[in-house]
Design a protein around this motif. Sequence first.
Motif, PDB file in Angstrom:
ATOM      1  N   ASP A  28       7.124   6.345   4.842  1.00  0.00           N
ATOM      2  CA  ASP A  28       7.140   4.788   5.371  1.00  0.00           C
ATOM      3  C   ASP A  28       6.637   4.378   4.276  1.00  0.00           C
ATOM      4  N   GLU A  29       6.638   3.775   3.289  1.00  0.00           N
ATOM      5  CA  GLU A  29       6.023   3.437   2.581  1.00  0.00           C
ATOM      6  C   GLU A  29       5.504   1.886   2.809  1.00  0.00           C
ATOM      7  N   ILE A  30       4.147   1.456   2.325  1.00  0.00           N
ATOM      8  CA  ILE A  30       3.742   0.002   3.079  1.00  0.00           C
ATOM      9  C   ILE A  30       4.109  -0.258   1.146  1.00  0.00           C
ATOM     10  N   ASP A  31       4.342  -1.286   0.810  1.00  0.00           N
ATOM     11  CA  ASP A  31       4.386  -3.056  -0.382  1.00  0.00           C
ATOM     12  C   ASP A  31       3.046  -2.653  -1.032  1.00  0.00           C
ATOM     13  N   GLY A  32       2.539  -2.705  -2.154  1.00  0.00           N
ATOM     14  CA  GLY A  32       1.383  -2.501  -2.377  1.00  0.00           C
ATOM     15  C   GLY A  32       0.751  -1.438  -2.046  1.00  0.00           C
ATOM     16  N   GLU A  33      -0.712  -2.026  -2.403  1.00  0.00           N
ATOM     17  CA  GLU A  33      -2.578  -0.954  -2.178  1.00  0.00           C
ATOM     18  C   GLU A  33      -2.627  -1.430  -0.918  1.00  0.00           C
ATOM     19  N   SER A  34      -2.101   0.634  -0.090  1.00  0.00           N
ATOM     20  CA  SER A  34      -2.506   0.153   1.254  1.00  0.00           C
ATOM     21  C   SER A  34      -2.235   1.090   1.727  1.00  0.00           C
ATOM     22  N   PHE A  35      -4.317   1.142   2.681  1.00  0.00           N
ATOM     23  CA  PHE A  35      -4.512   2.608   3.119  1.00  0.00           C
ATOM     24  C   PHE A  35      -3.497   3.488   3.386  1.00  0.00           C
ATOM     25  N   LEU A  36      -2.206   2.943   4.793  1.00  0.00           N
ATOM     26  CA  LEU A  36      -1.446   3.284   5.290  1.00  0.00           C
ATOM     27  C   LEU A  36      -0.460   3.832   4.590  1.00  0.00           C
ATOM     28  N   ASN A  37      -0.890   4.167   3.132  1.00  0.00           N
ATOM     29  CA  ASN A  37       0.317   4.806   1.745  1.00  0.00           C
ATOM     30  C   ASN A  37      -0.777   6.504   2.158  1.00  0.00           C
ATOM     31  N   THR A  38      -2.011   6.149   2.034  1.00  0.00           N
ATOM     32  CA  THR A  38      -3.032   7.188   2.584  1.00  0.00           C
ATOM     33  C   THR A  38      -3.810   8.146   3.720  1.00  0.00           C
ATOM     34  N   TYR A  39      -4.471   7.515   3.684  1.00  0.00           N
ATOM     35  CA  TYR A  39      -5.654   8.213   4.511  1.00  0.00           C
ATOM     36  C   TYR A  39      -6.818   6.958   4.599  1.00  0.00           C
ATOM     37  N   THR A  40      -7.358   7.099   6.125  1.00  0.00           N
ATOM     38  CA  THR A  40      -9.075   6.255   6.352  1.00  0.00           C
ATOM     39  C   THR A  40      -9.135   6.226   7.050  1.00  0.00           C
ATOM     40  N   VAL A  41     -11.016   6.905   6.508  1.00  0.00           N
ATOM     41  CA  VAL A  41     -12.151   6.700   7.921  1.00  0.00           C
ATOM     42  C   VAL A  41     -12.631   6.052   8.171  1.00  0.00           C
TER      43      VAL A  41
END
Length: 191
Positions: free
Chosen positions: A108-121
């Motif tokens: 499920d891709e979020i529009d724009g640059e979002s960490f929700l499309n990859t990962y975060t710590v």
Amino acid sequence: MKLNQINPFIRYAQELNTTQYFNKCRCIDCRLFYVAEGQIQIEIQNRTYKISRDSLFYCSSGNEYHITFEKNTSVYVVNFDLTNDRDDIAAPLKPQERDGSEITVFRDEIDGESFLNTYTVQTDAYKYYLQIKEILKEFCEQKIYYKERSSAILKDVLISLHRPTGSNNQILNDVINYINKNYLTDTIPYQ
């Protein structure tokens, strides 16, 4: 999909108290790990992170990661999709070990640059402790509307993670959250 269209579908929410080593695997749905005690080590996208108490790790579906739990570690784990589009698949989806075979991943891709499309710590994430604990409680007790309530709480956590930090009230909010986490006693639930 836009950020405001997120409506998480939680398949799994549990506290893990373990010392485990997982082979490199790919997650089929999204993962959120909150370290309540101890430390974990995560390898993802050729980077290694040591994640200690009151820190969290978010990983979108499709990412390959390798996780190691150290001794005396307690981690809150939430597995979910960003939408309810696949709510017919209610059973938890285990990460798939990389054996060369094709894996179906729910993206499920979020529009724009979002960490929700990859990962975060995120370190010093104790401000999310009570919310994540409430998600686990809702999911484990499974009272009426637990799915809706736990989804709403998770959405709030994800939006808050996405929001830029550094507001004037951030230090005050951090102190209040720390007091709530470390000194607030549980209240008697309304019957």
